[in-house]
Design an enzyme around this catalytic site. Structure first.
Site, mmCIF file in Angstrom:
data_model
loop_
_atom_site.group_PDB
_atom_site.id
_atom_site.type_symbol
_atom_site.label_atom_id
_atom_site.label_comp_id
_atom_site.label_asym_id
_atom_site.label_seq_id
_atom_site.Cartn_x
_atom_site.Cartn_y
_atom_site.Cartn_z
ATOM 1 N N GLY A 23 -6.970 -5.603 -1.023
ATOM 2 C CA GLY A 23 -7.955 -4.567 -1.330
ATOM 3 C C GLY A 23 -9.282 -4.672 -0.605
ATOM 4 C CG ASN B 94 -9.148 -1.284 4.518
ATOM 5 O OD1 ASN B 94 -9.966 -0.868 5.333
ATOM 6 N ND2 ASN B 94 -8.145 -2.071 4.861
ATOM 7 C CG HIS C 50 -1.273 2.128 11.047
ATOM 8 N ND1 HIS C 50 -0.238 1.599 10.291
ATOM 9 C CD2 HIS C 50 -1.016 1.756 12.327
ATOM 10 C CE1 HIS C 50 0.597 0.952 11.072
ATOM 11 N NE2 HIS C 50 0.150 1.036 12.314
HETATM 12 C C1 GAR Z 1 -4.927 -3.348 6.195
HETATM 13 O O1 GAR Z 1 -4.999 -3.953 7.450
HETATM 14 C C2 GAR Z 1 -4.331 -1.957 6.303
HETATM 15 O O2 GAR Z 1 -4.726 -1.266 7.454
HETATM 16 C C3 GAR Z 1 -2.868 -2.283 6.355
HETATM 17 O O3 GAR Z 1 -2.700 -3.347 5.446
HETATM 18 C C4 GAR Z 1 -3.919 -4.072 5.306
HETATM 19 C C5 GAR Z 1 -4.320 -4.065 3.848
HETATM 20 O O4 GAR Z 1 -5.454 -4.880 3.618
HETATM 21 N N1 GAR Z 1 -2.083 -1.131 6.044
HETATM 22 C C6 GAR Z 1 -0.906 -0.868 6.613
HETATM 23 O O5 GAR Z 1 -0.371 -1.602 7.403
HETATM 24 C C7 GAR Z 1 -0.259 0.432 6.166
HETATM 25 N N2 GAR Z 1 0.732 0.839 7.120
HETATM 26 P P1 GAR Z 1 -6.366 -4.691 2.339
HETATM 27 O O6 GAR Z 1 -5.456 -4.699 1.111
HETATM 28 O O7 GAR Z 1 -7.251 -5.920 2.354
HETATM 29 O O8 GAR Z 1 -7.138 -3.407 2.459
#
Ligand code: GAR
Length: 205
Positions: A14, A16, A108
């Site tokens: 989480g 983001n 992404h």
């Molecule tokens: C992030 O890097 C996001 O862009 C990626 O997963 C990670 C989640 O991190 N999403 C994908 O690959 C979707 N296709 P977070 O939970 O710390 O935000």
């Protein structure tokens, strides 16, 4: 003035979501719900700490239709206008995405159309970029339609790959330099459009 009611969908750490919570840019919308498909997702703790309502809708062991019915009822209950996928590791069907045209966005961790689509998520994206040997990668925020990572691009930012990068080091740089900046910006662009639409309807009534 009405603001856009946002649900953020998460599956993991989480960071983001945290960038959205901490952002001063997101003025036209408010995050009113965080939905996770995994009850152990640390993102839920971040939401609770910020005083945001949470819901867990499990995907494991249920059909895609039942999973999505669970999501839709959480969204309807909370009168959600706009969905942000922030590290949400589930693919949504055309039945679901067509209910919310230009009202779902996703972040992404690559420059789409490179290293995207089915199977490219999380650390795998950075492993693939390093294996290919590209010198520049980045992040993309795009609308979500029935094609995985195939919707219209809203914002992109390039990030350089450096000698000796591991997938983990690269993932962190892409987050810091691109994802955490792009996602709040894109969230405000879309929230502003939806809030303007809501306020126009309100004025006419
Ligand atoms: C992030 O890097 C996001 O862009 C990626 O997963 C990670 C989640 O991190 N999403 C994908 O690959 C979707 N296709 P977070 O939970 O710390 O935000």
């Amino acid at each position: 003035m009405l603001r856009t009611r946002i649900a953020v969908f998460v599956s993991g750490g989480g960071t983001n979501l945290q960038a959205l919570i901490d952002s001063e840019e997101l003025r036209s919308g408010e995050i009113v719900l965080v939905v996770s498909d995994k009850e152990e997702a640390y993102a839920l703790k971040r939401a609770e700490k910020a005083g945001i309502k949470t819901a867990v809708v499990k995907k494991k062991g249920v059909s895609q239709a039942d999973f999505e019915a669970g999501l839709i009822s959480a969204l309807d209950e909370n009168r959600i206008d706009f969905i942000i996928l922030a590290g949400f590791m589930c693919i949504l069907s055309a039945d679901f995405t067509s209910r919310y045209p230009r009202r779902i966005i996703n972040v992404h961790p690559s420059l789409i159309p490179s290293f995207c689509g089915k199977g490219f998520y999380g650390l795998h994206v950075h492993e693939a970029a390093l294996a290919y040997g590209v010198k520049v990668t980045g992040a993309t925020v795009h609308y979500v339609n029935e094609i995985p990572d195939g919707g219209e691009i809203i914002l992109q930012k390039a990030v350089c790959i450096e000698d000796g990068d591991t997938p983990e080091v690269l993932q962190r740089r892409v987050m810091e330099q691109a994802e955490w900046k792009l996602l709040p910006k894109a969230a405000e662009i879309v929230s502003k459009r939806i809030a303007d639409e809501k306020n126009n309807v309100e004025r006419k009534n």
